[in-house]
Scaffold this motif. Structure first.
Motif, PDB file in Angstrom:
ATOM      1  N   GLY A  78      -3.725  28.415  23.593  1.00 39.13           N
ATOM      2  CA  GLY A  78      -3.139  27.700  22.585  1.00 39.13           C
ATOM      3  C   GLY A  78      -2.148  28.701  21.734  1.00 39.13           C
ATOM      4  N   PRO A  79      -1.282  28.226  21.488  1.00 43.37           N
ATOM      5  CA  PRO A  79       0.104  29.014  21.241  1.00 43.37           C
ATOM      6  C   PRO A  79      -0.928  30.690  20.065  1.00 43.37           C
ATOM      7  CG  PRO A  79       0.601  27.058  20.571  1.00 43.37           C
ATOM      8  CD  PRO A  79      -0.956  27.572  21.131  1.00 43.37           C
ATOM      9  N   GLY A  80       0.112  31.077  19.834  1.00 39.40           N
ATOM     10  CA  GLY A  80      -0.038  31.828  18.460  1.00 39.40           C
ATOM     11  C   GLY A  80      -0.873  31.046  16.941  1.00 39.40           C
ATOM     12  N   ASP A  81      -0.361  29.925  16.681  1.00 36.33           N
ATOM     13  CA  ASP A  81      -0.747  29.470  15.108  1.00 36.33           C
ATOM     14  C   ASP A  81      -2.690  29.704  16.068  1.00 36.33           C
ATOM     15  OD1 ASP A  81       1.155  29.363  13.991  1.00 36.33           O
ATOM     16  OD2 ASP A  81       1.276  27.535  15.084  1.00 36.33           O
ATOM     17  N   THR A  82      -3.143  29.175  16.967  1.00 37.09           N
ATOM     18  CA  THR A  82      -4.405  29.172  17.696  1.00 37.09           C
ATOM     19  C   THR A  82      -4.949  30.339  17.764  1.00 37.09           C
ATOM     20  OG1 THR A  82      -4.104  26.872  18.683  1.00 37.09           O
ATOM     21  CG2 THR A  82      -5.952  27.910  19.214  1.00 37.09           C
ATOM     22  N   ALA A  83      -4.223  31.632  17.958  1.00 39.71           N
ATOM     23  CA  ALA A  83      -5.184  32.444  18.078  1.00 39.71           C
ATOM     24  C   ALA A  83      -5.349  33.155  17.113  1.00 39.71           C
ATOM     25  CB  ALA A  83      -4.018  33.269  19.321  1.00 39.71           C
ATOM     26  N   ASP A  84      -4.449  32.807  15.881  1.00 45.90           N
ATOM     27  CA  ASP A  84      -4.592  33.725  15.441  1.00 45.90           C
ATOM     28  C   ASP A  84      -5.446  32.359  13.631  1.00 45.90           C
ATOM     29  OD1 ASP A  84      -2.072  35.206  15.412  1.00 45.90           O
ATOM     30  OD2 ASP A  84      -0.678  34.110  14.533  1.00 45.90           O
ATOM     31  N   ALA A  85      -5.615  31.579  13.738  1.00 50.26           N
ATOM     32  CA  ALA A  85      -6.886  31.056  13.344  1.00 50.26           C
ATOM     33  C   ALA A  85      -7.772  31.481  14.293  1.00 50.26           C
ATOM     34  CB  ALA A  85      -6.289  29.523  13.440  1.00 50.26           C
ATOM     35  N   LEU A  86      -8.110  31.923  14.819  1.00 43.07           N
ATOM     36  CA  LEU A  86      -9.859  32.493  15.868  1.00 43.07           C
ATOM     37  C   LEU A  86      -9.932  33.784  15.391  1.00 43.07           C
ATOM     38  CD1 LEU A  86     -12.048  31.582  17.728  1.00 43.07           C
ATOM     39  CD2 LEU A  86     -10.241  32.192  19.420  1.00 43.07           C
TER      40      LEU A  86
END
Length: 91
Positions: A78-86
């Motif tokens: 996923g985009p940045g938001d997904t990586a940040d949430a992970l």
């Protein structure tokens, strides 16, 4: 749809507008559409597994981690938001 065929479980996060996805026909596809299509494909193939609508990045990650067992491989895309949430959930 074949890209999901070998996954033991599948959690799809919400699809939302991102830069670079400019085609009008792409804007009409939702995560729910993908979940429904995968479920139909699985039923036709006699395959049973969890295929879930994940919601936003944090919710999708939490649902994924609830399904994950020891020694599982979890792939998140996923985009940045997904990586940040992970990253936040795994800290």
């Amino acid at each position: 749809m074949t890209s999901f065929d070998e996954a033991d479980e599948l959690v799809l996060a919400d699809i939302y507008a991102v830069s670079g996805r400019d085609e009008d026909e792409d804007m009409d596809i939702s995560s729910k559409d993908l979940v429904d299509a995968v479920q139909v494909r699985d039923k036709d193939a006699g395959k049973e597994r969890n295929v879930l609508l994940g919601g936003g990045p944090k919710d999708a990650i939490e649902k994924t981690l609830k399904l994950a067992k020891k020694n599982d491989i979890v792939l998140s895309m996923g985009p940045g938001d997904t990586a940040d949430a992970l990253r936040k959930v795994l800290k």
